[in-house]
Design a protein around this motif. Structure first.
Motif, PDB file in Angstrom:
ATOM      1  N   CYS A  37      -7.268   1.849   3.099  1.00 12.82           N
ATOM      2  CA  CYS A  37      -6.887   3.190   2.582  1.00 12.82           C
ATOM      3  C   CYS A  37      -7.268   3.610   1.209  1.00 12.82           C
ATOM      4  CB  CYS A  37      -5.439   3.153   2.410  1.00 12.82           C
ATOM      5  SG  CYS A  37      -4.180   2.922   3.774  1.00 12.82           S
ATOM      6  N   CYS A  66       1.072  -1.129  -0.066  1.00 13.26           N
ATOM      7  CA  CYS A  66      -0.031  -0.037   0.028  1.00 13.26           C
ATOM      8  C   CYS A  66       0.877   1.237  -0.005  1.00 13.26           C
ATOM      9  CB  CYS A  66      -0.981  -0.076   1.155  1.00 13.26           C
ATOM     10  SG  CYS A  66      -1.867   1.445   1.420  1.00 13.26           S
ATOM     11  N   CYS A  71      -4.172  -0.438  -0.063  1.00 19.72           N
ATOM     12  CA  CYS A  71      -4.979  -1.622   0.551  1.00 19.72           C
ATOM     13  C   CYS A  71      -6.454  -1.042   0.590  1.00 19.72           C
ATOM     14  CB  CYS A  71      -4.489  -1.753   1.736  1.00 19.72           C
ATOM     15  SG  CYS A  71      -4.747  -0.677   2.971  1.00 19.72           S
ATOM     16  N   GLU A 113       0.029   4.071   0.797  1.00 21.55           N
ATOM     17  CA  GLU A 113      -0.395   4.994   1.942  1.00 21.55           C
ATOM     18  C   GLU A 113       0.410   4.398   3.280  1.00 21.55           C
ATOM     19  OE1 GLU A 113      -1.654   7.816   1.725  1.00 21.55           O
ATOM     20  OE2 GLU A 113      -1.965   8.198   4.004  1.00 21.55           O
ATOM     21  N   CYS A 114      -0.101   3.054   3.645  1.00 15.73           N
ATOM     22  CA  CYS A 114       0.291   2.603   4.988  1.00 15.73           C
ATOM     23  C   CYS A 114       1.563   1.486   4.881  1.00 15.73           C
ATOM     24  CB  CYS A 114      -0.875   2.105   5.701  1.00 15.73           C
ATOM     25  SG  CYS A 114      -1.668   0.605   4.885  1.00 15.73           S
TER      26      CYS A 114
HETATM   27 ZN   LIG Z   1      -3.061   1.097   3.273  1.00 18.16          ZN
END
Ligand SMILES: [Zn+2]
Length: 125
Positions: free
Chosen positions: A104, A80, A101, A82-83
């Protein structure tokens, strides 16, 4: 990630990209035409809007696919953006170009809905 999965995703990405690039570029629906018939003119305006939306969606998908292939080169594919968590294999199998993911993505979609300005996609981009 298993090498076989990686190859499978890469093949999917490349095939989808090539299919998008080889699609006939029929943009005649966007051309503004004049008719005397008001009903027909409304219909053509709707067709035009639809065609513009489709082109925008294709351009977005192509951009996502290219970004995913780039992540494969960098070795961050499947994570992901983002995370940093691994994206679920089921999600990748359906959308190998997914950069987030599911958690997110849902958060991102909620933000998009709040900030979306509407209007036409920028065809010059
Ligand atoms: Zn994520």
């Amino acid at each position: 990630m298993e090498t076989t999965d990686f190859i499978r995703y890469r093949t999917m990405l490349e095939e989808t990209r090539d299919a998008l690039l080889n699609m006939p570029q029929d943009r005649t629906a966007i051309r503004v035409e004049r008719t005397a018939d008001a009903t027909e003119e409304v219909q053509m305006a709707e067709d035009r809007e639809f065609a513009i939306r489709v082109l925008g969606a294709e351009a977005d998908l192509l951009r996502d696919i290219r970004a995913a292939i780039e992540r494969m080169r960098e070795g961050t594919f499947g994570r992901c953006s983002e995370c940093g968590e691994m994206i679920a294999p089921r999600r990748l199998a359906a959308l190998p170009w997914a950069s987030y993911c599911i958690r997110c993505q849902q958060r991102q979609d909620a933000v998009d809905r709040r900030t979306r300005r509407g209007g036409e996609p920028d065809l010059a981009a």
